[in-house]
Design a protein around this motif. Structure first.
Motif, PDB file in Angstrom:
ATOM      1  N   VAL A  63       0.690  -1.350   0.309  1.00  0.00           N
ATOM      2  CA  VAL A  63       0.260  -0.333  -0.012  1.00  0.00           C
ATOM      3  C   VAL A  63       1.094   1.179  -0.407  1.00  0.00           C
ATOM      4  O   VAL A  63       2.328   0.787   0.685  1.00  0.00           O
ATOM      5  CB  VAL A  63      -0.943   0.141   1.318  1.00  0.00           C
ATOM      6  CG1 VAL A  63      -0.184  -0.303   2.119  1.00  0.00           C
ATOM      7  CG2 VAL A  63      -2.493   1.155   0.861  1.00  0.00           C
ATOM      8  N   GLY A  65       0.823   5.436  -0.268  1.00  0.00           N
ATOM      9  CA  GLY A  65       0.043   7.261  -0.308  1.00  0.00           C
ATOM     10  C   GLY A  65       0.714   8.205  -0.359  1.00  0.00           C
ATOM     11  O   GLY A  65       1.901   7.694  -0.038  1.00  0.00           O
ATOM     12  N   LEU A  68       0.353  12.563   2.891  1.00  0.00           N
ATOM     13  CA  LEU A  68      -1.553  11.456   4.172  1.00  0.00           C
ATOM     14  C   LEU A  68      -1.376  12.618   5.503  1.00  0.00           C
ATOM     15  O   LEU A  68      -2.681  12.399   6.091  1.00  0.00           O
ATOM     16  CB  LEU A  68      -0.436  10.190   4.701  1.00  0.00           C
ATOM     17  CG  LEU A  68      -0.368   9.464   3.912  1.00  0.00           C
ATOM     18  CD1 LEU A  68       0.210   8.084   4.097  1.00  0.00           C
ATOM     19  CD2 LEU A  68      -1.545   8.861   2.821  1.00  0.00           C
ATOM     20  N   ILE A 103      -4.369   7.088  -2.124  1.00  0.00           N
ATOM     21  CA  ILE A 103      -3.857   5.998  -1.559  1.00  0.00           C
ATOM     22  C   ILE A 103      -3.806   4.651  -2.747  1.00  0.00           C
ATOM     23  O   ILE A 103      -4.871   4.458  -3.110  1.00  0.00           O
ATOM     24  CB  ILE A 103      -4.516   5.561  -0.291  1.00  0.00           C
ATOM     25  CG1 ILE A 103      -5.064   6.332   0.780  1.00  0.00           C
ATOM     26  CG2 ILE A 103      -4.330   3.709   0.097  1.00  0.00           C
ATOM     27  CD1 ILE A 103      -5.517   6.160   2.227  1.00  0.00           C
TER      28      ILE A 103
END
Length: 111
Positions: A63, A65, A68, A103
């Motif tokens: 994952v 991002g 953020l 994301i």
């Protein structure tokens, strides 16, 4: 003796000068310092004992991002955005939209 409206932080409109145009004075100048979490990624590679059962070489899940978190006292949309690509206007906020938050999820699979 001061009358009502004499003491204010709003400049008066005049027929001379530029009437507090934003490029010519420090009336709208503010602190643009900030702390930002620009990018972070987290990944996990599955053990070979799991991937061999489904006849795969390697599987990595991740994952990612971007943008953020932002900590600032700046009252505009984004202290890092600029309305121009020119070096003479850097830091001039002309209602440029903030950087988007994103994301992403993904998998790297080797056979």
């Amino acid at each position: 003796m001061a009358k009502e409206g004499d003491i204010t932080n709003t400049p008066r409109v005049t027929s001379v000068g530029n009437n507090y145009n934003i490029e010519q004075n420090s009336r709208y100048l503010e602190d643009g310092s900030f702390i930002r979490l620009k990018a972070a990624s987290l990944g996990y590679t599955l053990p070979a004992s799991v991937t061999s059962k489904v006849r795969l070489g390697k599987v990595r899940l991740y994952v990612l991002g971007t943008n953020l978190w932002l900590k600032t006292k700046y009252t505009g949309a984004d202290p890092e955005s600029s309305g121009s690509a020119g070096q003479n206007l850097d830091g001039l906020d002309t209602a440029t939209p903030p950087q988007p938050r994103g994301i992403q999820f993904g998998a790297n699979i080797s056979f």
